[in-house]
Design a protein around this motif. Sequence first.
Motif, short mmCIF file in Angstrom:
data_model
loop_
_atom_site.label_atom_id
_atom_site.label_comp_id
_atom_site.label_asym_id
_atom_site.label_seq_id
_atom_site.Cartn_x
_atom_site.Cartn_y
_atom_site.Cartn_z
N ILE A 93 41.54 44.64 -0.30
CA ILE A 93 42.90 44.81 0.20
C ILE A 93 43.09 46.22 0.77
N ASP A 94 42.11 47.09 0.52
CA ASP A 94 42.23 48.48 0.94
C ASP A 94 41.86 48.62 2.42
N ARG A 95 42.62 49.43 3.15
CA ARG A 95 42.42 49.56 4.61
C ARG A 95 41.16 50.36 4.96
N SER A 96 40.52 50.97 3.98
CA SER A 96 39.23 51.62 4.25
C SER A 96 38.17 50.60 4.64
N MET A 97 38.50 49.30 4.47
CA MET A 97 37.58 48.23 4.84
C MET A 97 37.20 48.29 6.32
N TRP A 98 38.07 48.81 7.18
CA TRP A 98 37.73 48.89 8.61
C TRP A 98 36.54 49.83 8.83
N ILE A 99 36.55 50.96 8.14
CA ILE A 99 35.40 51.86 8.21
C ILE A 99 34.17 51.19 7.60
N GLY A 100 34.35 50.58 6.44
CA GLY A 100 33.25 49.91 5.78
C GLY A 100 32.62 48.82 6.62
N GLY A 101 33.45 48.08 7.37
CA GLY A 101 32.94 47.00 8.19
C GLY A 101 32.03 47.50 9.30
N VAL A 102 32.44 48.55 10.00
CA VAL A 102 31.61 49.09 11.09
C VAL A 102 30.39 49.79 10.51
N ARG A 103 30.56 50.50 9.41
CA ARG A 103 29.40 51.12 8.74
C ARG A 103 28.38 50.04 8.38
N PHE A 105 26.60 51.96 20.93
CA PHE A 105 27.68 51.10 21.40
C PHE A 105 28.86 51.13 20.43
N LEU A 106 28.57 51.16 19.12
CA LEU A 106 29.65 51.20 18.13
C LEU A 106 30.37 52.55 18.14
N LEU A 107 29.68 53.58 18.61
CA LEU A 107 30.34 54.87 18.76
C LEU A 107 31.21 54.92 20.01
N TRP A 108 30.84 54.13 21.02
CA TRP A 108 31.56 54.15 22.30
C TRP A 108 31.52 52.74 22.92
N PRO A 109 32.26 51.79 22.34
CA PRO A 109 32.16 50.40 22.77
C PRO A 109 32.81 50.13 24.12
N ARG A 110 32.30 49.10 24.78
CA ARG A 110 32.95 48.61 25.98
C ARG A 110 34.06 47.66 25.56
N LEU A 111 35.26 47.92 26.01
CA LEU A 111 36.39 47.10 25.60
C LEU A 111 36.32 45.72 26.23
N PHE A 146 36.56 57.35 19.49
CA PHE A 146 35.32 58.01 19.09
C PHE A 146 35.38 58.62 17.69
N PRO A 147 36.47 59.31 17.31
CA PRO A 147 36.50 59.84 15.94
C PRO A 147 36.36 58.75 14.88
N PHE A 148 36.90 57.57 15.15
CA PHE A 148 36.74 56.45 14.21
C PHE A 148 35.28 56.04 14.13
N GLY A 149 34.65 55.83 15.28
CA GLY A 149 33.25 55.45 15.30
C GLY A 149 32.37 56.50 14.65
#
Length: 305
Positions: A21-31, A189-195, A210-213
């Motif tokens: 339920i924690d929103r840190s999951m978005w970072i965890g998913g890409v990691r 690509f995950l650091l700089w994805p094509r939308l 980019f800071p998120f990636g």
Amino acid sequence: MASIEDIVVQPPHTATWLVHIDRSMWIGGVRGLMLQALHPLAMRGVWQNSNFQEDPFGRLRRTADFVGRVTFGSPAEADEIGRRVRGIHRRLRIDDPDTGRTHRVDDPELLLWVHCAEVSSYLSVARRAGLGLTDRQADRYLAEQRRSATYVGLHAEDVPGSTAEMDDYFAGIRPRLKVTPESASTVRFLLWPRLPAELRMLTPGKPAYFPFGALCYYSLPDWARKLYGVLPDVPRSTVGAALKAFRLGMNSVPETVHDRAFMPSTRDMLTGARTRLDAAGYDLGKGLKGLTDPRRWPDGVAEAA
């Protein structure tokens, strides 16, 4: 009256609920995607059988849908998506140019790698970002995730069920991990994805991604970052502070706004979960996230948990 296990697969009293339920999951998913890419055969499976490069956000949202259904969904919803995923994987193959062999996507070794890279990422990021899990709760989380692994076709007893077992798993598999052209391309690509086409109007704001990636990349284990060598090292304390800031900001976003990031079917599933939990006596005044507070549970549930 139905038991809580009949209402949602992983109830509010589980460690899984606290993490997912924690929103840190978005970072965890890409990691997790970055970590998965270090397994050459698993990466080729993604490369040969998906449109990841054209629709990276779609893959992330589909992963979120699966994780959501085997957490907040009903047992029937979890069983249904498990059958669907297993059916898709059963039909797919991977051609390995290094050996000339063809492999099944649902090879248990590959399924286990994907599972471990994913759930270890969720757990590691959540803890570093400030979710106060004890060591016992971390072990409980991994033990509970054995059930999630069964939905993709693994046997629960073959899956690491504690942090010590997970550490042993990674120690054993690390010699077989490496950076391939596909994995290097994926992490860049995950650091700089094509939308995707439907999000091209956001292109002017793309530098803000980019800071998120980069944060996802810096949350990787030291050994994984050394293999990639894409970005220069920064102090661990800086990464921890950035993760905490991200989590704090994302957790302050209203649930109705945050849920717009999910696919419509995922939003419908979450609405169903809220309806069932409300009927069972849970206080949904603060949404699903509010159920991390035992005071919002029906009388007697906290004592039983």
